[in-house]
Design a protein around this motif. Structure first.
Motif, PDB file in Angstrom:
ATOM      1  N   ASN A 279      -6.743 -28.299  -2.166  1.00  0.00           N
ATOM      2  CA  ASN A 279      -7.232 -28.546  -3.528  1.00  0.00           C
ATOM      3  C   ASN A 279      -7.566 -30.010  -3.777  1.00  0.00           C
ATOM      4  OD1 ASN A 279      -6.777 -25.783  -4.791  1.00  0.00           O
ATOM      5  ND2 ASN A 279      -4.759 -26.229  -3.934  1.00  0.00           N
ATOM      6  N   CYS A 280      -7.346 -30.824  -2.736  1.00  0.00           N
ATOM      7  CA  CYS A 280      -7.772 -32.233  -2.792  1.00  0.00           C
ATOM      8  C   CYS A 280      -7.162 -32.993  -3.962  1.00  0.00           C
ATOM      9  CB  CYS A 280      -9.290 -32.326  -2.846  1.00  0.00           C
ATOM     10  SG  CYS A 280     -10.106 -31.574  -1.423  1.00  0.00           S
ATOM     11  N   ALA A 281      -5.849 -32.855  -4.139  1.00  0.00           N
ATOM     12  CA  ALA A 281      -5.165 -33.643  -5.163  1.00  0.00           C
ATOM     13  C   ALA A 281      -5.279 -35.124  -4.818  1.00  0.00           C
ATOM     14  CB  ALA A 281      -3.702 -33.234  -5.244  1.00  0.00           C
ATOM     15  N   ARG A 282      -5.340 -35.941  -5.834  1.00  0.00           N
ATOM     16  CA  ARG A 282      -5.341 -37.378  -5.615  1.00  0.00           C
ATOM     17  C   ARG A 282      -3.946 -37.811  -5.170  1.00  0.00           C
ATOM     18  NH1 ARG A 282      -7.638 -39.855 -11.132  1.00  0.00           N
ATOM     19  NH2 ARG A 282      -6.019 -38.445 -11.923  1.00  0.00           N
ATOM     20  N   THR A 283      -3.857 -38.628  -4.124  1.00  0.00           N
ATOM     21  CA  THR A 283      -2.565 -39.122  -3.657  1.00  0.00           C
ATOM     22  C   THR A 283      -2.398 -40.593  -4.028  1.00  0.00           C
ATOM     23  OG1 THR A 283      -3.473 -39.670  -1.483  1.00  0.00           O
ATOM     24  CG2 THR A 283      -2.450 -37.491  -1.736  1.00  0.00           C
ATOM     25  N   HIS A 284      -1.164 -40.940  -4.350  1.00  0.00           N
ATOM     26  CA  HIS A 284      -0.833 -42.305  -4.741  1.00  0.00           C
ATOM     27  C   HIS A 284       0.451 -42.711  -4.020  1.00  0.00           C
ATOM     28  CE1 HIS A 284      -3.450 -41.596  -8.366  1.00  0.00           C
ATOM     29  NE2 HIS A 284      -2.923 -40.378  -8.251  1.00  0.00           N
ATOM     30  N   VAL A 285       0.568 -43.987  -3.715  1.00  0.00           N
ATOM     31  CA  VAL A 285       1.793 -44.540  -3.136  1.00  0.00           C
ATOM     32  C   VAL A 285       2.257 -45.693  -4.008  1.00  0.00           C
ATOM     33  CG1 VAL A 285       2.760 -45.829  -1.188  1.00  0.00           C
ATOM     34  CG2 VAL A 285       1.297 -43.850  -0.759  1.00  0.00           C
ATOM     35  N   THR A 286       3.522 -45.657  -4.404  1.00  0.00           N
ATOM     36  CA  THR A 286       4.070 -46.742  -5.225  1.00  0.00           C
ATOM     37  C   THR A 286       5.281 -47.342  -4.530  1.00  0.00           C
ATOM     38  OG1 THR A 286       5.567 -45.328  -6.526  1.00  0.00           O
ATOM     39  CG2 THR A 286       3.309 -45.596  -7.338  1.00  0.00           C
ATOM     40  N   THR A 287       5.556 -48.594  -4.849  1.00  0.00           N
ATOM     41  CA  THR A 287       6.636 -49.321  -4.177  1.00  0.00           C
ATOM     42  C   THR A 287       7.985 -49.118  -4.839  1.00  0.00           C
ATOM     43  OG1 THR A 287       6.170 -51.304  -5.482  1.00  0.00           O
ATOM     44  CG2 THR A 287       5.062 -51.105  -3.347  1.00  0.00           C
ATOM     45  N   ASN A 288       8.007 -48.527  -6.031  1.00  0.00           N
ATOM     46  CA  ASN A 288       9.274 -48.355  -6.739  1.00  0.00           C
ATOM     47  C   ASN A 288       9.143 -47.267  -7.794  1.00  0.00           C
ATOM     48  OD1 ASN A 288       8.606 -49.781  -9.478  1.00  0.00           O
ATOM     49  ND2 ASN A 288       7.883 -51.168  -7.865  1.00  0.00           N
ATOM     50  N   ILE A 289      10.264 -46.829  -8.313  1.00  0.00           N
ATOM     51  CA  ILE A 289      10.297 -45.712  -9.260  1.00  0.00           C
ATOM     52  C   ILE A 289       9.753 -46.123 -10.623  1.00  0.00           C
ATOM     53  CG2 ILE A 289      11.824 -44.064 -10.420  1.00  0.00           C
ATOM     54  CD1 ILE A 289      13.697 -44.352  -7.938  1.00  0.00           C
ATOM     55  N   GLU A 290      10.041 -47.340 -11.067  1.00  0.00           N
ATOM     56  CA  GLU A 290       9.530 -47.812 -12.353  1.00  0.00           C
ATOM     57  C   GLU A 290       8.002 -47.800 -12.352  1.00  0.00           C
ATOM     58  OE1 GLU A 290      10.077 -51.613 -15.404  1.00  0.00           O
ATOM     59  OE2 GLU A 290      10.438 -51.891 -13.258  1.00  0.00           O
ATOM     60  N   GLU A 291       7.395 -48.252 -11.272  1.00  0.00           N
ATOM     61  CA  GLU A 291       5.934 -48.270 -11.156  1.00  0.00           C
ATOM     62  C   GLU A 291       5.375 -46.846 -11.139  1.00  0.00           C
ATOM     63  OE1 GLU A 291       2.557 -49.516  -7.831  1.00  0.00           O
ATOM     64  OE2 GLU A 291       4.578 -50.372  -7.716  1.00  0.00           O
TER      65      GLU A 291
ATOM     66  N   GLU B 110       5.301 -45.511 -14.668  1.00  0.00           N
ATOM     67  CA  GLU B 110       4.210 -46.114 -15.434  1.00  0.00           C
ATOM     68  C   GLU B 110       2.872 -45.500 -15.037  1.00  0.00           C
ATOM     69  OE1 GLU B 110       4.454 -50.308 -14.883  1.00  0.00           O
ATOM     70  OE2 GLU B 110       6.181 -50.551 -16.244  1.00  0.00           O
ATOM     71  N   LEU B 111       2.688 -45.243 -13.759  1.00  0.00           N
ATOM     72  CA  LEU B 111       1.458 -44.620 -13.291  1.00  0.00           C
ATOM     73  C   LEU B 111       1.274 -43.244 -13.915  1.00  0.00           C
ATOM     74  CD1 LEU B 111      -1.022 -44.395 -11.425  1.00  0.00           C
ATOM     75  CD2 LEU B 111       0.534 -43.628  -9.603  1.00  0.00           C
ATOM     76  N   ILE B 112       2.344 -42.465 -13.952  1.00  0.00           N
ATOM     77  CA  ILE B 112       2.265 -41.118 -14.528  1.00  0.00           C
ATOM     78  C   ILE B 112       1.879 -41.185 -15.996  1.00  0.00           C
ATOM     79  CG2 ILE B 112       3.686 -39.126 -15.214  1.00  0.00           C
ATOM     80  CD1 ILE B 112       5.178 -39.514 -12.523  1.00  0.00           C
ATOM     81  N   GLU B 113       2.444 -42.135 -16.704  1.00  0.00           N
ATOM     82  CA  GLU B 113       2.144 -42.267 -18.133  1.00  0.00           C
ATOM     83  C   GLU B 113       0.686 -42.651 -18.372  1.00  0.00           C
ATOM     84  OE1 GLU B 113       4.061 -41.421 -20.585  1.00  0.00           O
ATOM     85  OE2 GLU B 113       5.813 -40.995 -19.340  1.00  0.00           O
ATOM     86  N   MET B 114       0.050 -43.302 -17.386  1.00  0.00           N
ATOM     87  CA  MET B 114      -1.320 -43.763 -17.558  1.00  0.00           C
ATOM     88  C   MET B 114      -2.369 -42.778 -17.048  1.00  0.00           C
ATOM     89  SD  MET B 114      -1.197 -47.853 -16.697  1.00  0.00           S
ATOM     90  CE  MET B 114      -0.718 -47.581 -14.982  1.00  0.00           C
ATOM     91  N   LEU B 115      -1.979 -41.835 -16.212  1.00  0.00           N
ATOM     92  CA  LEU B 115      -2.957 -40.971 -15.558  1.00  0.00           C
ATOM     93  C   LEU B 115      -3.743 -40.099 -16.525  1.00  0.00           C
ATOM     94  CD1 LEU B 115      -1.132 -39.830 -12.284  1.00  0.00           C
ATOM     95  CD2 LEU B 115      -3.216 -41.204 -12.462  1.00  0.00           C
TER      96      LEU B 115
END
Length: 494
Positions: free
Chosen positions: A445-457, A460-465
């Motif tokens: 289904n070609c979901a967008r993948t993301h890599v973050t360096t920490n849980i706080e980041e 924040e990414l989820i809140e902005m998506l």
């Protein structure tokens, strides 16, 4: 493992206690060095636990007064322990103080040592912690028998907490205690317990193979190590057949009985405090374990039968309904989003958690996000298990792979410091990059993948998506779950 030359703390605050405790963690390099030796069994473990206990003022026989429920297994032992503790807590007029020792913790190390379901206070944790710490500093061991116990040495992190739990529960006058095994059973530090009231075994599976063995038979042998003469033992139904055979053999060796517990029909219409259809098996086992304690304490006149038609007292049902166990099939509504949180980190638990998520959200039209972390086990295999369990009913729009570091500053919450993973791998995001590549291969289904360096980041990414409401599945690691809950605690969402 014995820790040499740990930090010597001057203060006596909770922060000082956590700092000292973290100094007892085995570091990643030591763990890998031990693994390379191929030595799975440290036969000195229990002898050392007896010696550490002596040095803080106890014989193992002193712990018998705690009327202990001892629980092992691969999947669900923490939930079963929580259910059992909650049931016993409904009989406060007879059992005013119920201890609960579990691992790991999510937000705070105090969660591992609970009384009446609540973590002990920071003040009491610090008080009892330094009583144990100081007694160890003021006593010595004969080096001819315990050559590693040089003056100033301390037991490792989990062993120290096990000693601390015994000391705390005795000082607090607990009338019954529920103990969850750390790893395995035969050589687990909790197996210093000599005469538990009852033993329980949850579902077996393949995990901790370095310590327990590569087959279900080897793992069952280790788990059955908690069985004691004349102490009844119980297990869930539908155990792997080869594992069940070994458990029964171990029970016979230890001159006790092992009885399978059916799922009680009365639970069909009960909303358990811990979600998930599979929890009914754990709840059924907890009913029998609590029944044994209450009968031996002359609170129940008769034991509850193990057959599925046996009637369950109302107080037991209330205890099961009121059980609170964060990080296991937990649903949190924060602002516009709904978070589905489970710290599953084995194949069986991942399939169970993913199935729970799938069945819960399959009719939801909202966007779906996966937040995943696993740093030490076969992370790609776990993600594959997850994908198979949710597909094709649920597809993710975004998938985020993060480390277990708590904050964007690169630091961990003090209670969540982990020295048991490769710091280099964490810093270079090796596991996370590998997971992102793997997901791209298995996801049609070609979901967008993301890599973050920490849980706080990651949060924040989820809140902005998305501006619209989304469903978020968080899984793979209790370190991730604990860190996320700590991040949530700091952030107020309207």
């Amino acid at each position: 493992m014995i820790i040499r030359n740990p930090l010597r703390m001057v203060g006596k605050t909770y922060h000082d206690a956590v700092t000292a405790l973290n100094s007892l963690q085995s570091n990643y390099a030591n763990i890998m060095a031990i693994r390379q030796t191929g030595d799975r069994k440290n036969i000195m473990t229990l002898l050392e636990m007896h010696e550490w206990s002596r040095r803080i003022g106890y014989a193992a026989s002193d712990f018998n007064k705690l009327n202990i429920v001892h629980i092992t297994g691969t999947k669900g032992k923490g939930s079963t322990a929580a259910f059992t503790s909650s049931i016993l807590g409904q009989y406060k007029e007879k059992l005013p103080r119920i201890g609960l020792y579990t691992s790991p913790h999510l937000r705070s190390v105090r969660e591992r040592i609970r009384i009446n379901g609540e973590p002990i206070s920071e003040k009491k944790f610090a008080k009892y912690f330094f009583e144990v710490w100081d007694r160890l500093d003021k006593t010595t061991s004969p080096l001819d028998k315990f050559p590693h116990m040089v003056p100033g040495s301390k037991p490792g992190y989990f062993k120290f907490l096990t000693l601390l739990s015994f000391h705390t529960f005795i000082q607090e006058g607990c009338k019954s205690c529920v103990y969850e095994v750390g790893v395995g059973g035969e050589l687990d530090s909790t197996n210093i317990i000599q005469k538990p009231t009852v033993c329980g075994v949850t579902l077996l599976g393949i995990d901790h193979t370095f310590m327990l063995g590569d087959t279900i038979e080897e793992i069952a042998w280790n788990k059955g190590g908690i069985f004691k003469p004349e102490t009844p033992a119980f297990t869930v139904e539908k155990q792997p057949s080869k594992g069940l055979i070994v458990l029964k053999e171990r029970a016979a060796e230890r001159k006790t009985t092992l009885t399978e517990v059916s799922v009680f029909k009365q639970l069909q219409n009960v909303k358990l405090g811990i979600a998930g259809e599979f929890q009914k098996s754990n709840a059924s086992l907890a009913i029998i374990l609590a029944s044994e304690v209450l009968y031996s304490s002359n609170i129940l006149k008769e034991k509850i039968g193990c057959n599925s038609d046996a009637p369950i007292p109302e107080k037991f049902i209330i205890g099961l309904q009121s059980t609170n166990w964060e990080g296991r099939c937990q649903v949190l509504e924060r602002g516009k989003n709904v978070w589905y949180i489970d710290g599953a980190h084995t194949k069986d638990s991942m399939v169970a958690a993913s199935t729970w998520f799938r069945d819960t959200v399959c009719l939801s039209k909202k966007k779906k996000i996966l937040l995943f972390n696993q740093q030490s086990r076969d992370a790609n295999a776990l993600v594959n298990n997850l994908h198979l369990a949710v597909s094709p009913d649920v597809t993710f729009d975004d998938v985020i792979f993060t480390t277990n570091i708590t904050w964007k500053s690169g630091s961990y919450s003090a209670d969540l410091v982990s020295m048991n993973t490769s710091q280099e791998d964490v810093e270079k995001l090796k596991v996370q990059d590998s997971l992102a590549k793997n997901w791209s291969k298995i996801d049609n289904n070609c979901a967008r993948t993301h890599v973050t360096t920490n849980i706080e980041e990651a949060n924040e990414l989820i809140e902005m998506l998305y501006d619209e409401p989304v469903d978020i599945f968080v899984t793979g690691s209790l370190h991730l779950v604990g860190g996320l809950l700590v991040v949530f605690d700091r952030i107020n969402v309207k």
